[in-house]
Design a protein around this motif. Structure first.
Motif, PDB file in Angstrom:
ATOM      1  N   GLY A   1       0.803  -1.251   0.148  1.00  0.00           N
ATOM      2  CA  GLY A   1      -0.158  -0.189  -0.049  1.00  0.00           C
ATOM      3  C   GLY A   1       0.906   1.082  -0.200  1.00  0.00           C
ATOM      4  O   GLY A   1       2.018   1.109   0.275  1.00  0.00           O
ATOM      5  N   ALA A   2       0.285   2.243  -0.227  1.00  0.00           N
ATOM      6  CA  ALA A   2       0.975   3.619  -0.307  1.00  0.00           C
ATOM      7  C   ALA A   2       0.523   4.248   0.947  1.00  0.00           C
ATOM      8  O   ALA A   2      -0.422   4.002   1.713  1.00  0.00           O
ATOM      9  N   PHE A   3       1.541   5.062   1.555  1.00  0.00           N
ATOM     10  CA  PHE A   3       1.344   5.882   2.655  1.00  0.00           C
ATOM     11  C   PHE A   3       1.584   7.257   2.544  1.00  0.00           C
ATOM     12  O   PHE A   3       2.265   7.824   1.903  1.00  0.00           O
ATOM     13  N   ALA A   4       0.533   8.221   3.221  1.00  0.00           N
ATOM     14  CA  ALA A   4       0.617   9.501   3.483  1.00  0.00           C
ATOM     15  C   ALA A   4      -0.096  10.261   4.691  1.00  0.00           C
ATOM     16  O   ALA A   4      -0.711   9.643   5.477  1.00  0.00           O
ATOM     17  N   ALA A   5       0.554  11.407   4.696  1.00  0.00           N
ATOM     18  CA  ALA A   5       0.266  12.217   5.918  1.00  0.00           C
ATOM     19  C   ALA A   5      -0.806  13.481   5.339  1.00  0.00           C
ATOM     20  O   ALA A   5      -0.616  13.511   4.142  1.00  0.00           O
ATOM     21  N   ILE A   6      -1.584  13.507   6.215  1.00  0.00           N
ATOM     22  CA  ILE A   6      -2.829  14.924   5.860  1.00  0.00           C
ATOM     23  C   ILE A   6      -2.852  15.674   6.823  1.00  0.00           C
ATOM     24  O   ILE A   6      -3.032  15.529   7.990  1.00  0.00           O
ATOM     25  N   ALA A   7      -3.017  17.068   6.410  1.00  0.00           N
ATOM     26  CA  ALA A   7      -3.443  18.244   7.467  1.00  0.00           C
ATOM     27  C   ALA A   7      -4.716  19.043   6.687  1.00  0.00           C
ATOM     28  O   ALA A   7      -4.340  19.629   5.498  1.00  0.00           O
ATOM     29  N   GLY A   8      -5.852  19.013   6.848  1.00  0.00           N
ATOM     30  CA  GLY A   8      -6.904  19.782   6.351  1.00  0.00           C
ATOM     31  C   GLY A   8      -7.375  20.570   7.263  1.00  0.00           C
ATOM     32  O   GLY A   8      -7.720  20.373   8.734  1.00  0.00           O
ATOM     33  N   ILE A   9      -8.195  21.874   6.782  1.00  0.00           N
ATOM     34  CA  ILE A   9      -8.748  22.839   7.739  1.00  0.00           C
ATOM     35  C   ILE A   9     -10.110  23.267   6.899  1.00  0.00           C
ATOM     36  O   ILE A   9      -9.997  23.515   5.778  1.00  0.00           O
TER      37      ILE A   9
END
Lengths: 276, 244
Positions: B94-102
């Motif tokens: 699988g792929a991996f990612a960080a996220i930040a959303g507002i």
């Protein structure tokens, strides 16, 4: 030290030295020592390649070579890679001698494990033939790496992984190993790690010991003494990800155990904590 | 922009924004995501996460559920590709990612309410009168390391995720700014800000993409007090939002 960025324009190097001498036909576990060596080298190469695999293919973060020693000493790959001392890792990835289908246990997402059919690449078959010219093999590694370092002086230093039962027939390789460890790039000395396959009845599995006290015989002690210290980053990864409890004196030596950790413990970017 | 030495098409961060007009409220959403370098097809996964957030896919439903929908899209896009053994192996991890959303909810009120979410080490900073008044989810450069827990496109890896979801809700005033930054830049800001508060003004001074590119190149070469570089060589993504 040991902090240079490993990238395609600033690659590092892996050199494997594998014992293919007659004594490797001795029984070991369910097979022979030679089977254990071929399994270890195939697995190490597979891990290193997967680490460099990206969506578009392999990124050449490493130049890789394998020296075999037994009836002769020299580059050990067959097929299109035959005779080459060091090649970009993508060439190795694209040229296994065959792909075996194996079942692998993977997490099923519900706390259990499921079987998954995977392709396991094989570059090396078990070989056991001739004497054990270990000094000559380590000298050959010195020549190859000396040349590589001249070209890639700012790079992360080469990592050498030597897999053997330790029974050298051309003398004590202690000084050759010391000479090899003395080679250095601007970022640190060559790292020499030894994997000892021992059928001694008193050989208990050991990973990265800090003393030679529990080792079963002079071969084991010689290989322990010849091994580099693990880098601080490697010790951190070993402790955090592999539940080991290593301190500064831990050596890059394992007895009848897996060395894959040293590959996982090389920093080429973000490695998710939930990727195992 | 991509890590130095990488091509533009090797950039594995992502960003997105959206405006959703409802009866009494207008929602402005912004998201950044950072695909992990040791995983494959992470750029696609980061894009799906950032656009998923901005399209409201993370609203009002359990996180695991939103992620599994996006995972199916990721898998579908890659299905049927004839891949060599190593790419197949990587794909199955699988792929991996960080996220930040507002999300800012604008109404007739004199203030703006916002909600933010983050998983991993992408960050959001709230700035008022050139001072950092909040940092989310990291507030110190020491908290950054290269082993964060990230969102995986393979559900089997997302077991520990629920313990690592960070949320933040608050009120912003007209004139406040919000800075969204992927990890290398976020870590840079926290380091520089500790040494010199005026670094915020420097960021306000960046008027174009060229300015940003020049600034990133310079900071990647600038030596910090501990002997390393102020800005670690990594993909960088920066969104600056100013409330008027």
């Amino acid at each position: 030290m040991y902090s240079a960025e490993i990238s395609r324009s600033n690659p590092s190097c892996f050199l494997f030295i594998i014992d293919q001498s007659g004594s490797m036909s001795d029984p070991y576990g369910a097979g022979s020592k030679a089977e254990s060596v071929s399994d270890a080298i195939n697995r190490l190469l597979q891990n290193l390649i997967i680490k460099c695999a990206k969506s578009e293919g392999i990124r050449d973060y490493y130049h890789v070579g394998v020296i075999g020693y037994g009836a002769s000493v020299g580059p050990a790959f067959g097929g299109v890679l035959a005779g080459k001392e060091l090649v970009p890792i993508s060439e190795i990835a694209d040229n296994p001698s065959r792909l075996e289908k194996r079942l692998k246990k993977v997490p099923d997402g519900a706390g259990g494990l499921a079987d998954q059919l995977v392709k396991f690449p094989v570059w090396f078959e078990p070989v056991s033939n001739g004497g054990t010219p270990m000094c000559q093999a380590v000298n050959t590694a010195h020549t190859i790496l000396n040349q590589w370092i001249n070209e890639y002086t700012p790079s992360f230093p080469p990592v050498v992984i030597h897999i053997t039962d330790g029974e050298s027939t051309d003398g004590d390789p202690t000084s050759e190993m010391a000479k090899l460890r003395e080679l250095a790039t601007d970022d640190g000395n060559v790292l020499l790690f030894n994997l000892h396959i021992s059928d001694s009845p008193s050989a208990v599995e050991q990973r990265f010991p800090e003393t030679s006290d529990g080792l079963p015989d002079p071969y084991s002690r010689m290989l322990y003494e010849g091994s580099s210290l693990l880098t601080p980053f490697m010790i951190r990864v070993a402790n955090q990800e592999h539940d080991l409890d290593l301190s500064d004196g831990a050596r890059g030596f394992v007895l009848n155990a897996d060395l894959t950790l040293v590959i996982q413990a090389l920093d080429i970017g973000t490695r998710p904590a939930n990727l195992r | 922009m991509p890590k130095a030495g990488n091509r533009q098409d090797e950039y594995e961060d992502a960003f997105n924004r959206s405006i959703q007009i409802n009866k009494d409220t207008t929602n402005y959403r912004f998201a950044i995501a950072d695909g992990a370098s040791e995983s494959s097809f992470a750029d696609l996964w980061a894009k799906l996460l950032a656009s998923g957030y901005c399209n409201g896919k993370f609203d009002d439903r359990p996180l695991q559920k939103s992620i599994s929908k996006l995972s199916r899209v990721w898998q579908k896009k890659l299905q049927g590709k004839d891949l060599p053994w190593y790419a197949q192996e990587k794909l199955s991890s699988g792929a991996f990612a960080a996220i930040a959303g507002i999300t800012f909810r604008l109404t007739d009120a004199s203030f703006t309410a916002f909600d933010a979410v983050a998983i991993g080490d992408s960050c959001i900073f709230q700035i008022r009168n050139d001072k950092m008044i909040a940092a989310f989810p990291m507030s110190s450069a020491d908290e950054f390391h290269n082993r964060p827990v990230l969102i995986s496109s393979n559900a089997a890896n997302n077991g520990p995720l629920k313990d690592f979801v960070r949320t933040w809700s608050g009120i912003a005033k007209a004139g406040d700014s919000f800075l969204l930054m992927t990890d290398a830049l976020a870590c840079w800001l926290l380091t520089r800000y500790e040494e010199d508060l005026s670094v915020i003004k420097k960021l306000y001074g960046l008027a174009s993409e060229q300015d940003f590119t020049r600034f990133v190149h310079a900071e990647r070469k600038s030596i910090s007090r501990d002997g390393g570089f102020y800005l670690r060589n990594d993909d960088v993504t920066f969104i600056r939002v100013k409330l008027l």
